[in-house]
Design a protein around this motif. Structure first.
Motif, short mmCIF file in Angstrom:
data_model
loop_
_atom_site.label_atom_id
_atom_site.label_comp_id
_atom_site.label_asym_id
_atom_site.label_seq_id
_atom_site.Cartn_x
_atom_site.Cartn_y
_atom_site.Cartn_z
N MET A 93 0.80 -1.18 -0.02
CA MET A 93 0.02 -0.08 -0.09
C MET A 93 0.89 1.24 -0.14
O MET A 93 1.73 1.39 0.79
N ALA A 94 0.59 2.42 -1.07
CA ALA A 94 1.38 3.51 -0.95
C ALA A 94 0.52 4.36 0.10
O ALA A 94 -0.51 4.59 0.17
N ALA A 95 1.35 5.06 1.05
CA ALA A 95 0.64 5.96 1.76
C ALA A 95 1.72 6.92 2.47
O ALA A 95 2.82 7.31 1.64
N GLN A 96 1.35 7.94 3.32
CA GLN A 96 2.39 8.97 3.41
C GLN A 96 3.57 8.56 3.99
O GLN A 96 4.50 9.35 3.71
N ALA A 97 4.06 7.13 4.60
CA ALA A 97 5.25 6.98 5.02
C ALA A 97 6.07 6.86 3.90
O ALA A 97 7.36 6.80 4.07
N ASN A 98 5.42 6.49 2.62
CA ASN A 98 6.36 6.58 1.62
C ASN A 98 6.49 7.73 0.59
O ASN A 98 7.09 7.58 -0.50
N ALA A 99 6.32 8.69 1.30
CA ALA A 99 6.22 10.13 0.55
C ALA A 99 7.67 10.23 -0.12
O ALA A 99 8.63 9.99 0.61
N LEU A 100 7.91 10.88 -1.24
CA LEU A 100 9.08 11.01 -2.01
C LEU A 100 9.52 12.46 -1.47
O LEU A 100 8.74 13.18 -0.85
N SER A 101 10.91 12.80 -1.35
CA SER A 101 11.38 14.18 -1.01
C SER A 101 11.07 15.02 -2.09
O SER A 101 10.59 14.58 -3.09
N LEU A 102 11.06 16.29 -1.89
CA LEU A 102 10.99 17.23 -2.76
C LEU A 102 11.99 16.95 -3.98
O LEU A 102 11.45 17.09 -5.28
N GLU A 103 13.03 16.61 -3.89
CA GLU A 103 13.96 16.47 -5.06
C GLU A 103 13.53 15.29 -5.87
O GLU A 103 13.65 15.41 -7.10
N GLU A 104 13.14 14.44 -5.14
CA GLU A 104 12.59 13.10 -5.83
C GLU A 104 11.31 13.41 -6.56
O GLU A 104 11.20 12.78 -7.61
N LEU A 105 10.59 14.08 -5.96
CA LEU A 105 9.16 14.49 -6.61
C LEU A 105 9.59 15.25 -7.91
O LEU A 105 8.97 15.22 -8.86
N LYS A 106 10.41 16.28 -7.78
CA LYS A 106 10.70 16.97 -9.18
C LYS A 106 11.50 15.98 -10.36
O LYS A 106 11.13 16.20 -11.44
N ASN A 147 -5.05 -3.65 -5.02
CA ASN A 147 -6.30 -3.55 -4.46
C ASN A 147 -7.01 -2.54 -4.82
O ASN A 147 -7.14 -1.60 -3.94
N PRO A 148 -7.21 -2.35 -6.05
CA PRO A 148 -7.76 -0.66 -6.61
C PRO A 148 -9.20 -0.67 -5.91
O PRO A 148 -9.61 0.66 -5.74
N THR A 149 -9.82 -1.58 -5.42
CA THR A 149 -11.27 -1.47 -4.76
C THR A 149 -11.15 -1.31 -3.23
O THR A 149 -12.11 -1.25 -2.69
N TRP A 150 -9.95 -1.26 -2.77
CA TRP A 150 -9.59 -1.10 -1.24
C TRP A 150 -10.58 0.01 -0.48
O TRP A 150 -10.50 1.12 -1.10
N GLU A 151 -11.52 -0.43 0.21
CA GLU A 151 -12.44 0.59 0.71
C GLU A 151 -11.89 1.93 1.46
O GLU A 151 -12.37 3.03 1.18
N GLU A 153 3.57 4.51 -13.09
CA GLU A 153 4.46 4.94 -11.99
C GLU A 153 4.10 4.43 -10.62
O GLU A 153 5.03 4.03 -9.90
N ALA A 154 3.05 4.49 -10.29
CA ALA A 154 2.27 3.83 -8.91
C ALA A 154 2.25 2.42 -9.04
O ALA A 154 2.07 1.75 -7.90
N GLY A 155 2.15 1.65 -10.23
CA GLY A 155 2.51 0.13 -10.20
C GLY A 155 0.99 -0.37 -10.50
O GLY A 155 0.76 -1.57 -10.36
N TYR A 156 0.11 0.63 -11.04
CA TYR A 156 -1.33 -0.16 -11.66
C TYR A 156 -1.11 -0.92 -13.01
O TYR A 156 -1.91 -1.93 -13.14
N PHE A 157 -0.36 -0.38 -13.71
CA PHE A 157 0.05 -1.01 -14.85
C PHE A 157 1.40 -0.54 -15.34
O PHE A 157 1.91 0.18 -14.61
N SER A 158 1.96 -1.02 -16.52
CA SER A 158 3.23 -0.84 -16.88
C SER A 158 3.19 0.36 -17.88
O SER A 158 2.15 0.78 -18.37
#
Length: 280
Positions: free
Chosen positions: A1-14, A61-65, A87-92
């Motif tokens: 699961m992607a959540a806040q704990a996995n947030a990219l840094s500002l430089e990584e976001l750029k 689990n794209p339908t996760w409540e 990029e999030a991994g839903y598909f290629s």
């Protein structure tokens, strides 16, 4: 699961933003159609939401409540959403290269019936915020902690339904709803101030009782800060007026063509090659 704990840094976001822009250019040029410039203006906002720790989601689990919901009201800019979801991994990345091709689920506008992870079928402009209100109310009833984010085009703001939705969201005190207006200054037939000049969005939306911020929407740090501020407001709906530029990231390349709007047409293979080199 992607959540806040996995947030990219500002430089990584750029850096991630460059990846999204390259994907947008590649898929629309491969398709020979689409809206690259409308997608490019929204990259920083979509990037922060998906990779800055502001949305909960699970590609497996794209339908996760308890997931958060993202609605792209300006559905013609769906390449930016497909790029983020890849990029999030839903598909290629290879999958999104079938954009707008016969039989592909990667249609020219989001279709929730064709592609898991799409939360709303959009394309008829002006309807996304109303859909977001319904999902925010549903999340409240289910008490699942879900937040709803809706990206709206500034051209859509001329639709009366948007303003009805603004009033309804405040009535129901939807603190789990955030609307982000991608104010890139253009719509299909020209500059928005020429088609219908609505003046200051901030003053009008604030008059409805929303918490409102206005930012430079192609400044990744400003987007992150605005989303952090919005997350701390829970007693009313939140709006971010994101002042952007169509085609941001490759504007010098578009300026050479004499068309900075570039609405509804892809870059030619030759122009795309120059744009991708510019982003390298």
């Amino acid at each position: 699961m992607a959540a806040q704990a996995n947030a990219l840094s500002l430089e990584e976001l750029k850096e991630k933003g460059k990846v999204l822009r390259r994907l947008i250019i590649r898929m629309t040029t491969e398709a020979g159609s689409g809206h690259p410039s409308s997608s490019l203006s929204a990259v920083e906002v979509v990037n922060a939401l998906w990779f800055g720790g502001f949305m909960k989601y699970d590609p497996e689990n794209p339908t996760w409540e308890a997931r958060d919901r993202f609605i792209l009201s300006k559905g013609h800019a769906v390449p930016v959403l497909y790029a983020a979801m890849a990029e999030a991994g839903y598909f290629s990345e290879d999958d999104v290269m079938t954009l707008r091709k016969l039989g592909s689920p990667f249609e020219g506008h989001p279709n929730m019936k064709r592609l898991p992870g799409i939360e709303a079928s959009t394309g008829s402009l002006g309807q996304g915020l109303s859909l977001g209100i319904g999902q925010a109310l549903g999340a409240r009833l289910n008490d699942n902690g879900s937040n709803v984010f809706v990206v709206i085009g500034d051209g859509e703001m001329g639709e009366g339904q948007v303003w009805e939705a603004l009033a309804a969201a405040e009535k129901y005190k939807l603190g789990n709803l955030t609307a982000i207006i991608d104010q890139n200054g253009y719509q299909q037939t020209g500059a928005t101030h020429d088609v219908l000049d609505l003046g200051s969005f901030e003053e009008k939306i604030a008059a409805f009782g929303w918490y409102v911020q206005t930012i430079e929407g192609n400044d990744q740090a400003a987007v992150v800060e605005a989303l952090e501020n919005a997350a701390n407001v829970t007693d009313r709906p939140k709006a971010i007026i994101s002042k952007t530029k169509k085609g941001y990231g490759i504007l010098p390349i578009l300026e050479e063509t004499g068309d900075v709007n570039y609405h509804g047409k892809p870059l030619s293979p030759e122009l795309a090659e120059k744009a991708l080199a510019f982003l390298a």
